[in-house]
Each structure stands twice: as C-alpha cells, then as structure tokens.
Scaffold this active site. Structure first.
Site, PDB file in Angstrom:
ATOM      1  CG  MET A   1      -5.048   5.716  -3.723  1.00 50.70           C
ATOM      2  SD  MET A   1      -6.472   6.630  -3.066  1.00 50.70           S
ATOM      3  CE  MET A   1      -5.657   7.913  -2.119  1.00 50.70           C
ATOM      4  CG  HIS A   2      -2.567   3.157   3.040  1.00 54.52           C
ATOM      5  ND1 HIS A   2      -1.315   2.597   3.047  1.00 54.52           N
ATOM      6  CD2 HIS A   2      -2.404   4.468   3.359  1.00 54.52           C
ATOM      7  CE1 HIS A   2      -0.419   3.520   3.361  1.00 54.52           C
ATOM      8  NE2 HIS A   2      -1.058   4.663   3.549  1.00 54.52           N
ATOM      9  CG  ASP A   3      -8.523   1.577   3.522  1.00 52.29           C
ATOM     10  OD1 ASP A   3      -7.752   0.835   4.157  1.00 52.29           O
ATOM     11  OD2 ASP A   3      -9.150   2.511   4.065  1.00 52.29           O
TER      12      ASP A   3
ATOM     13  CB  THR B   1      -0.986   0.020   1.179  1.00 56.32           C
ATOM     14  OG1 THR B   1      -0.290   0.200   2.414  1.00 56.32           O
ATOM     15  CG2 THR B   1      -1.799  -1.267   1.237  1.00 56.32           C
TER      16      THR B   1
ATOM     17  CB  CYS C   1      -4.001  -2.231  -1.895  1.00 52.52           C
ATOM     18  SG  CYS C   1      -2.778  -1.030  -2.454  1.00 52.52           S
TER      19      CYS C   1
END
EC number: 3.2.-.-
Length: 304
Positions: free
Chosen positions: A232-234, A191, A236
């Site tokens: 854009m962590h989430d 992420t 992924c």
C-alpha cells in the site's frame, strides 16, 4: 480538532485506498483534491477520482492538474494499473465535473482562503506542487507541510534507483525539494513494508461496500499479489498524518538527480551527512508493520 489537508493524486489502484483513508479517517478533514498525470493520463486520473468521490458521496471539490511533466515526455504505469487505471469495478454513472481552473491555482486559492496553514499530501508525480511553488511563491507561508509518497533512499521500482512518482517528473521533484517548505518523504523504504496480508485481503468483500470495491480492483490487475500480499504505497502518506508514531523518520539532505543517463529521477538521500548540507526532508526509513495493518483495518471499516 481535525487536520485540514489537500490531496494531490493520480488514481490508480492504491490511490483509491489512500483516498478512502483521507475521507474516512476521523482525524482528517479532506478539503480539496487535485489530479495529475502519472499512473495514467490526467483525463483518466480525473475521471477515476470523480468516480471515487461519487461512490463515497463525498462533496469535495476536485481540480484537474498537469497533463505532462514540466520539461520531459510523459511516462505512465499502465502495466501496473491497466489502461483505465481503475478497471475491475462497475462504478455508477454520475454528472460530477472538475473545477474550471488548473489544479495549482485551485490549491493557491484554497490556501489563501484557509483560516490556518494546510497540510498538502502528494501521492503522484509532483508537477502540480512544483507549479504552485514556482508560480505562486506567496503561498508558501500558508503550507503547513508537504507529505509525499515518493522517492527512495535505496533501490527504485521503475529504474534501479528511482521511484516512479519522482522519475515521472524529476524536474518538478527537484523544484519541490529545493523550495524550503517542510517535507515528509514516505518512500519505498517504508512503502515496501506496508503490506496487506492475503488473509486480510480475503475479508474485504464481507467488510462493507468499500471492501467489495477495493477487492474487485485488486483482483482485476493484481491477482497474483492477492496471494502474497499487497503493498500500500500511497496509503503510507495518509497513515503518517494519523499515526506518525508508526514511522521512523530521519532529517536528511535530499536532492533529485535530473541529468544522469541511468540515474535520472533518483532521490539522493544523504543519510550519513556525507555532503555536509543541511537537512531539507524528513525521510521515513522504517515502519511498524503490524501497527500499520491494524490502522488500515480500522479506517477501512469506517469507509461505508
């Protein structure tokens, strides 16, 4: 055939992008959303999720989940997402309400009704998922897999080694990782690579109404990152469902540290098999960044 998914979330700014992708990616069939305390309180994450569903005119049931971790005091990410979790855009008032049952029971009921096993996606703390697995073990055969945004094989983001979603409820994460269900972990190793460039971010206001909304959210709390790129962590976790070839995964034994004075919430990822324990998690370790960026542009263009 579209893949049926249930999404457990704590919106949150980057959650909003993940929710958009879950709704508009043509490969996915988002059938249920649940909320959990994480980035902000569960009352606020529920309000934010309902605002987003109304914004996109999405008729998807939503259940409010756990307000506190299993055994320890809550922690939040207000310093990142702001007091409300999603300030910066004036959402239209609405009359939507959550379902009248807790999230883990809503997931249980929906799993038992589903004609085929369902993929669960968790992009917040794992409290609701732990409650489901511990209180309703009969549901396990109906779970195709669990895809999470959380954890790290290396450095953390809220302590030196712990990632926020796991550190927010380590006992819940430990319960989930011991459960025996198939788990795909999209942690900080990938992420932190999932960056939207300043040039692309600058185009969002002209993209569509979703682009305008997201640009407003990003600008309100992450104006500095708009100049260097946004992680854009989430998103992924959603991207892996649609474009798994963009990710490099390795089966590993993963445990969650719950006792350490300085290491609580750390995901201990045994990449080299030092512990001699069987793999219980498929850990994402690398990402095709350009492919990810191209996919994001494609799916957000559909989010009208």
């Amino acid at each position: 055939m579209r893949l049926p998914i249930f999404l457990d979330t704590d919106p949150g700014i980057d959650d909003a992008v993940a929710i958009a992708a879950a709704i508009f990616a043509p490969e996915l069939d988002l059938q249920l959303m649940t909320t959990v305390a994480g980035n902000v309180s569960v009352e606020k994450t529920t309000r934010n999720a309902l605002q987003l569903l109304h914004f996109w005119n999405a008729e998807i049931p939503l259940a409010q989940g756990a307000a506190v971790p299993l055994v320890r005091a809550p922690r939040d990410a207000v310093s990142v997402h702001g007091e409300s979790g999603m300030a910066g855009y004036d959402f239209v008032e609405h009359n939507r309400k959550p379902l009248g049952i807790p999230a883990f029971l809503a997931i249980r009921d929906a799993l038992m009704r589903a004609p085929e096993p369902v993929t669960l996606v968790a992009i917040g703390p794992l409290t609701n998922i732990a409650l489901l697995l511990s209180q309703c073990p009969e549901c396990k055969p109906y779970i195709r897999r669990l895809v999470i945004m959380g954890g790290s094989a290396g450095r953390g983001n809220c302590t030196p080694n712990a990632e926020f979603n796991i550190a927010a409820d380590p006992e819940a994460a430990a319960c989930v990782f011991r459960s025996g269900i198939e788990i795909v972990m999209c942690g900080l190793d990938v992420t932190n690579q999932a960056i939207l460039t300043p040039d692309y971010l600058a185009t969002l206001p002209e993209l569509n109404r979703t682009g305008k909304m997201l640009h407003a959210l990003f600008s309100h709390y992450r104006s500095g990152s708009m100049q260097s790129g946004l992680r854009m962590h989430d998103l992924c976790a959603i991207a892996w469902l649609v474009r798994p070839e963009l990710f490099t995964l390795k089966p590993c034994f993963v445990a969650v540290e719950t006792q350490g004075e300085f290491t609580s919430g750390t995901t201990v990822v045994d990449i080299d098999g030092c512990l001699g324990k069987p793999a219980n998690v498929k850990v994402a370790l690398d990402l095709d960044v350009k492919g990810f960026q191209q996919w994001v542009a494609e799916v957000l263009a559909l989010a009208s």
